[in-house]
Write an enzyme that holds these catalytic residues in place. Structure first.
Site, short mmCIF file in Angstrom:
data_model
loop_
_atom_site.label_atom_id
_atom_site.label_comp_id
_atom_site.label_asym_id
_atom_site.label_seq_id
_atom_site.Cartn_x
_atom_site.Cartn_y
_atom_site.Cartn_z
N GLN A 152 -4.67 -1.77 9.74
CA GLN A 152 -4.55 -3.10 9.15
C GLN A 152 -5.09 -4.17 10.11
O GLN A 152 -4.76 -4.17 11.30
CB GLN A 152 -3.08 -3.37 8.79
CG GLN A 152 -2.84 -4.65 8.00
CD GLN A 152 -3.45 -4.64 6.60
OE1 GLN A 152 -3.65 -3.59 6.00
NE2 GLN A 152 -3.75 -5.80 6.07
N LYS B 203 0.84 -1.21 0.00
CA LYS B 203 0.00 0.00 0.00
C LYS B 203 0.87 1.25 0.00
O LYS B 203 0.62 2.20 -0.74
CB LYS B 203 -0.94 -0.01 1.21
CG LYS B 203 -2.05 -1.07 1.08
CD LYS B 203 -2.80 -1.32 2.38
CE LYS B 203 -3.77 -2.50 2.21
NZ LYS B 203 -4.46 -2.89 3.45
N ASP C 225 -11.05 2.28 3.91
CA ASP C 225 -11.27 0.83 3.83
C ASP C 225 -12.76 0.51 3.68
O ASP C 225 -13.12 -0.62 3.34
CB ASP C 225 -10.79 0.16 5.13
CG ASP C 225 -9.47 -0.58 4.96
OD1 ASP C 225 -9.15 -0.99 3.83
OD2 ASP C 225 -8.76 -0.75 5.98
N1 GUN Z 1 -6.64 -7.25 6.36
C1 GUN Z 1 -6.89 -8.00 5.25
N2 GUN Z 1 -7.39 -7.23 4.26
C2 GUN Z 1 -7.48 -5.97 4.75
C3 GUN Z 1 -7.90 -4.74 4.19
O1 GUN Z 1 -8.35 -4.62 3.04
N3 GUN Z 1 -7.81 -3.66 5.03
C4 GUN Z 1 -7.37 -3.75 6.31
N4 GUN Z 1 -7.34 -2.64 7.05
N5 GUN Z 1 -6.96 -4.90 6.84
C5 GUN Z 1 -7.02 -6.00 6.07
#
Ligand code: GUN
Length: 293
Positions: free
Chosen positions: A96, A52, A119
């Site tokens: 995350q 990211k 998100d």
């Molecule tokens: N853990 C697995 N996929 C994601 C996601 O798309 N966003 C976040 N914040 N955590 C995750």
């Protein structure tokens, strides 16, 4: 069989985003800024967050990474969320997941300002999405829709089977595909660990979205000829073939299913890169205040 190339599609979209960011900057506008909060050292989470941050650099966004050890308190994490909510330089941020057991994910997600929840995990965004109101749509479902549109796969009237009922993928993609809209209007069936006749249900599917996190769950004898298969699985399995010592395995037994499929996503290089690009798109929407103004 046609392979759905998520990497190439994501690269194209990244170029478009980069161009838009250039124009914003040239016009004296603020550089979009995505922040990520990472707790602990889970290998998968480290990889996702690093991707990211790298993607932000590629398109010209500012990014920041806030790290905590596993023993961070819930209070400390909530304080950080509050700080990010009130930082005018941060347009959007993510925490995350998963978080350590002693921290309530619900509490943390609900503390995020929905206007910065790129998100799309906050109940307000999920609720607005369910009601077909403007909202941040979580990155993986949004990425899947982009792939379907790009490859002109129209779910209108199709039997779509979603394997998995997670809050992040299964539930939102089921809601999106049943909506009255383009790239919607599907008849959606959601299967999960308690579903009795998964094989029969899958055999009737025109489109299957596999998001259960069980490597190679969907076998060749579970799908009909011409099916479209979107594989969301990314389980890390040990491997001697890679430098990292692991490789990613999807939820689909690719070699068995691909010969019967009209379209199929690979793992890696399918849905994964689209998830990252959707997050960038949401951050741009947040920076431009296009969802909430
Ligand atoms: N853990 C697995 N996929 C994601 C996601 O798309 N966003 C976040 N914040 N955590 C995750």
């Amino acid at each position: 069989m046609k392979l759905i190339d998520g990497k190439a599609t994501a690269d194209e979209i990244k170029k478009e985003i980069a161009e838009e960011v250039k124009q914003i900057k040239a016009a004296g506008g603020k550089t979009p800024h995505l922040a990520a909060v990472l707790v602990g050292h889970d290998g998968g989470s480290e990889t996702y967050v690093a991707s990211k941050v790298k993607a932000c650099e590629e398109v010209g966004f500012d990014s920041s990474l806030i790290r905590f050890e596993d023993d961070v308190t819930e209070e400390e994490l909530l304080k950080t969320v509050d700080k990010l909510n009130n930082d005018p330089d941060v347009d959007g941020f993510i925490v995350q997941l998963p978080l350590p057991k002693h921290i309530s994910e619900h509490k943390v997600i609900e503390a995020i300002d929905p206007r910065k929840d790129v998100d799309g995990f906050h109940p307000i965004n999920l609720g607005r999405m369910a009601l077909e109101l403007p909202s941040f749509v979580s990155a993986t479902p949004a990425g899947i829709l982009m792939l379907l549109r790009k490859y002109k796969i129209n779910p209108h009237g199709a039997n779509v089977v979603v394997l998995g009922r997670s809050h992040i993928v299964g539930k939102p993609i089921a809601l999106l595909l049943m909506q009255k809209r383009t790239c919607g209007d599907a008849t959606v069936t959601v299967c999960h660990s308690q579903t009795r006749n998964i094989k029969e249900i899958c055999l009737d599917a025109d489109i299957i979205i596999a998001a259960i996190g069980v490597p190679e769950f969907l076998k060749g004898d579970m799908v009909k000829e011409g099916v479209v298969v979107i594989d969301v699985g990314t389980t890390r399995v040990p491997s001697t073939e890679t430098k990292s010592g692991f490789k990613l395995k999807g939820d689909v037994a690719f070699d068995e299913v691909a010969p019967k499929a009209s379209y199929i996503t690979p793992v890696p290089g399918g849905v994964g890169p689209m998830t990252i690009v959707s997050l960038l798109k949401n951050t741009l929407l947040a920076a431009k205040k296009e969802i909430y103004n």
